[in-house]
Design a protein around this motif. Structure first.
Motif, PDB file in Angstrom:
ATOM      1  N   PHE A   1       0.786  -1.041   0.123  1.00 34.69           N
ATOM      2  CA  PHE A   1      -0.001  -0.066  -0.038  1.00 34.69           C
ATOM      3  C   PHE A   1       0.769   1.167   0.077  1.00 34.69           C
ATOM      4  CE2 PHE A   1      -3.052   2.855   2.417  1.00 34.69           C
ATOM      5  CZ  PHE A   1      -3.880   3.150   1.110  1.00 34.69           C
ATOM      6  N   VAL A   2       1.703   1.245   0.823  1.00 32.80           N
ATOM      7  CA  VAL A   2       2.657   2.506   0.983  1.00 32.80           C
ATOM      8  C   VAL A   2       3.822   2.450  -0.168  1.00 32.80           C
ATOM      9  CG1 VAL A   2       4.539   3.143   2.355  1.00 32.80           C
ATOM     10  CG2 VAL A   2       2.598   2.499   3.329  1.00 32.80           C
ATOM     11  N   GLY A   3       4.260   1.353  -0.699  1.00 35.04           N
ATOM     12  CA  GLY A   3       5.283   1.238  -1.633  1.00 35.04           C
ATOM     13  C   GLY A   3       4.858   1.862  -3.199  1.00 35.04           C
ATOM     14  N   TRP A   4       3.372   2.108  -3.476  1.00 34.87           N
ATOM     15  CA  TRP A   4       3.092   2.608  -4.693  1.00 34.87           C
ATOM     16  C   TRP A   4       3.070   4.042  -4.188  1.00 34.87           C
ATOM     17  CZ3 TRP A   4      -1.252   5.598  -5.990  1.00 34.87           C
ATOM     18  CH2 TRP A   4      -1.345   5.800  -7.471  1.00 34.87           C
TER      19      TRP A   4
ATOM     20  N   ALA B   1      -3.455   6.717   8.145  1.00 36.10           N
ATOM     21  CA  ALA B   1      -2.178   7.217   8.454  1.00 36.10           C
ATOM     22  C   ALA B   1      -1.339   7.379   6.964  1.00 36.10           C
ATOM     23  CB  ALA B   1      -1.551   5.972   9.253  1.00 36.10           C
ATOM     24  N   VAL B   2      -1.687   6.280   6.271  1.00 39.86           N
ATOM     25  CA  VAL B   2      -0.773   6.501   4.787  1.00 39.86           C
ATOM     26  C   VAL B   2      -1.406   7.711   3.956  1.00 39.86           C
ATOM     27  CG1 VAL B   2      -0.383   5.482   2.648  1.00 39.86           C
ATOM     28  CG2 VAL B   2      -0.256   3.951   4.816  1.00 39.86           C
ATOM     29  N   GLU B   3      -2.597   8.033   3.963  1.00 40.41           N
ATOM     30  CA  GLU B   3      -2.981   9.298   3.458  1.00 40.41           C
ATOM     31  C   GLU B   3      -2.609  10.342   3.799  1.00 40.41           C
ATOM     32  OE1 GLU B   3      -4.654   9.610   0.460  1.00 40.41           O
ATOM     33  OE2 GLU B   3      -4.925   7.404   0.255  1.00 40.41           O
ATOM     34  N   GLY B   4      -2.433  10.485   5.169  1.00 38.84           N
ATOM     35  CA  GLY B   4      -1.989  11.665   5.954  1.00 38.84           C
ATOM     36  C   GLY B   4      -0.628  11.880   5.812  1.00 38.84           C
ATOM     37  N   ALA B   5       0.230  10.689   5.918  1.00 32.49           N
ATOM     38  CA  ALA B   5       1.817  10.841   5.711  1.00 32.49           C
ATOM     39  C   ALA B   5       1.904  11.063   4.303  1.00 32.49           C
ATOM     40  CB  ALA B   5       2.175   9.261   5.733  1.00 32.49           C
ATOM     41  N   THR B   6       0.943  10.849   3.188  1.00 29.76           N
ATOM     42  CA  THR B   6       1.274  11.109   1.873  1.00 29.76           C
ATOM     43  C   THR B   6       1.168  12.743   1.641  1.00 29.76           C
ATOM     44  OG1 THR B   6       0.445   9.075   1.013  1.00 29.76           O
ATOM     45  CG2 THR B   6       0.470  10.986  -0.571  1.00 29.76           C
ATOM     46  N   ILE B   7       0.252  13.219   2.464  1.00 25.29           N
ATOM     47  CA  ILE B   7       0.065  14.794   2.413  1.00 25.29           C
ATOM     48  C   ILE B   7       1.228  15.415   3.032  1.00 25.29           C
ATOM     49  CG2 ILE B   7      -1.267  16.716   3.376  1.00 25.29           C
ATOM     50  CD1 ILE B   7      -3.617  14.712   3.060  1.00 25.29           C
TER      51      ILE B   7
ATOM     52  N   HIS C   1       6.563  18.317   2.989  1.00 26.44           N
ATOM     53  CA  HIS C   1       7.794  18.259   3.281  1.00 26.44           C
ATOM     54  C   HIS C   1       8.958  18.017   2.116  1.00 26.44           C
ATOM     55  CE1 HIS C   1       7.473  18.956   7.642  1.00 26.44           C
ATOM     56  NE2 HIS C   1       6.478  18.232   7.587  1.00 26.44           N
ATOM     57  N   ARG C   2       8.328  17.646   1.136  1.00 29.92           N
ATOM     58  CA  ARG C   2       8.901  17.531   0.014  1.00 29.92           C
ATOM     59  C   ARG C   2       9.888  16.327   0.263  1.00 29.92           C
ATOM     60  NH1 ARG C   2       7.373  19.634  -4.062  1.00 29.92           N
ATOM     61  NH2 ARG C   2       9.442  19.372  -5.523  1.00 29.92           N
ATOM     62  N   ASP C   3       9.532  15.148   0.867  1.00 30.41           N
ATOM     63  CA  ASP C   3      10.323  14.075   1.682  1.00 30.41           C
ATOM     64  C   ASP C   3       9.750  12.861   1.906  1.00 30.41           C
ATOM     65  OD1 ASP C   3      12.432  12.599   3.117  1.00 30.41           O
ATOM     66  OD2 ASP C   3      12.859  14.013   4.391  1.00 30.41           O
ATOM     67  N   VAL C   4      10.360  11.793   1.674  1.00 27.19           N
ATOM     68  CA  VAL C   4       9.395  10.532   1.937  1.00 27.19           C
ATOM     69  C   VAL C   4       9.506  10.123   3.449  1.00 27.19           C
ATOM     70  CG1 VAL C   4       9.368   9.636  -0.290  1.00 27.19           C
ATOM     71  CG2 VAL C   4      11.403   9.041   1.278  1.00 27.19           C
ATOM     72  N   ALA C   5      10.262  10.884   4.261  1.00 28.59           N
ATOM     73  CA  ALA C   5      10.488  10.286   5.771  1.00 28.59           C
ATOM     74  C   ALA C   5       8.894  10.152   6.520  1.00 28.59           C
ATOM     75  CB  ALA C   5      11.198  11.472   6.401  1.00 28.59           C
ATOM     76  N   PRO C   6       8.185  11.229   6.211  1.00 27.65           N
ATOM     77  CA  PRO C   6       6.951  10.850   7.068  1.00 27.65           C
ATOM     78  C   PRO C   6       6.109   9.572   6.655  1.00 27.65           C
ATOM     79  CG  PRO C   6       6.769  13.198   6.212  1.00 27.65           C
ATOM     80  CD  PRO C   6       8.267  12.232   5.864  1.00 27.65           C
ATOM     81  N   LEU C   7       6.419   9.073   5.254  1.00 25.25           N
ATOM     82  CA  LEU C   7       5.515   7.978   4.938  1.00 25.25           C
ATOM     83  C   LEU C   7       6.594   6.899   5.361  1.00 25.25           C
ATOM     84  CD1 LEU C   7       3.408   6.943   3.316  1.00 25.25           C
ATOM     85  CD2 LEU C   7       4.599   6.962   1.427  1.00 25.25           C
ATOM     86  N   ASP C   8       7.776   6.796   5.424  1.00 29.09           N
ATOM     87  CA  ASP C   8       8.680   5.742   5.769  1.00 29.09           C
ATOM     88  C   ASP C   8       8.615   5.452   7.348  1.00 29.09           C
ATOM     89  OD1 ASP C   8       9.585   5.517   3.481  1.00 29.09           O
ATOM     90  OD2 ASP C   8      11.538   6.608   3.826  1.00 29.09           O
ATOM     91  N   ASP C   9       8.221   6.671   8.262  1.00 30.98           N
ATOM     92  CA  ASP C   9       8.016   6.630   9.535  1.00 30.98           C
ATOM     93  C   ASP C   9       6.786   5.906   9.954  1.00 30.98           C
ATOM     94  OD1 ASP C   9      10.412   7.974  10.209  1.00 30.98           O
ATOM     95  OD2 ASP C   9       9.412   9.883  10.492  1.00 30.98           O
ATOM     96  N   VAL C  10       5.802   6.267   9.195  1.00 29.14           N
ATOM     97  CA  VAL C  10       4.302   5.801   9.451  1.00 29.14           C
ATOM     98  C   VAL C  10       4.679   4.309   9.122  1.00 29.14           C
ATOM     99  CG1 VAL C  10       2.064   5.607   8.502  1.00 29.14           C
ATOM    100  CG2 VAL C  10       2.929   7.782   8.941  1.00 29.14           C
TER     101      VAL C  10
END
Length: 191
Positions: free
Chosen positions: A84-87, A156-162, A167-176
């Motif tokens: 889900f997150v990888g895409w 969580a994933v939708e919020g992290a995507t935002i 932040h122009r960074d994937v860190a929030p998604l990786d953390d989630v």
């Protein structure tokens, strides 16, 4: 003016909504992006932009749901979260953080004039949650807990995507994803 041009226009709307949003995308943009004949938009979408957006939300929802379904078939919750997150991760990076979820874009911009857009978005999110919940249930999570955990994953994933776009960074998604996987492991899911 066949189905092929209709499908191209729906796919183009998805692509454009995820980068420009619903209000930032016009019929001209969809025609230019899809390469469809100029008159075809009103032929295929006589009810206007809201009809196109509703179909684009359904298309995007089904597209991602197919990936979630494939990932949950193995009975491993961590793999489902990764898929889900990888895409989303790939979309964010490839677009230079310009693209997000087209369903979120339509949802936050929909209004009382087009209630079918919120309904289509809710149906897409519900479908993802149902698919994840089924996969979690197959991995041993009780049904009521699986439904709540699936909603947590989607939110969580939708919020992290935002946050990633901001932040122009994937860190929030990786953390989630890391925390969701720890949470699933603590539940004994996928072991």
């Amino acid at each position: 003016m066949g189905t092929d041009s209709r499908e191209r226009m729906v796919r183009s709307a998805v692509y454009l909504f995820r980068e420009r949003g619903y209000s930032g995308t016009g019929f001209r943009d969809v025609i230019a992006h899809s390469g469809a004949p100029r008159g075809s938009i009103y032929h295929h979408f006589p009810d206007g932009k809201a009809q196109l957006a509703e179909e684009a939300v359904r298309y995007a929802g089904e597209f991602l749901n197919a990936g979630i379904l494939a990932a949950t078939e193995g009975g491993d919750a961590a793999s489902a979260v990764d898929a889900f997150v990888g895409w989303w991760r790939q979309v964010l990076i490839k677009s230079g953080f310009r693209a997000g979820c087209p369903i979120v874009a339509v949802t936050v911009e929909s209004n009382d004039d087009a209630p079918q857009l919120a309904a289509a978005a809710a149906a897409a999110f519900d479908r993802w949650q149902d698919t994840l919940a089924t996969g979690l249930g197959n991995a041993g999570v009780p049904d009521d807990r699986a439904a709540r955990l699936a909603r947590l994953i989607v939110a969580a994933v939708e919020g992290a995507t935002i946050l990633c776009r901001a932040h122009r960074d994937v860190a929030p998604l990786d953390d989630v994803v890391k925390e969701l996987k720890f949470y699933c492991a603590d539940l004994g899911v996928g072991r």
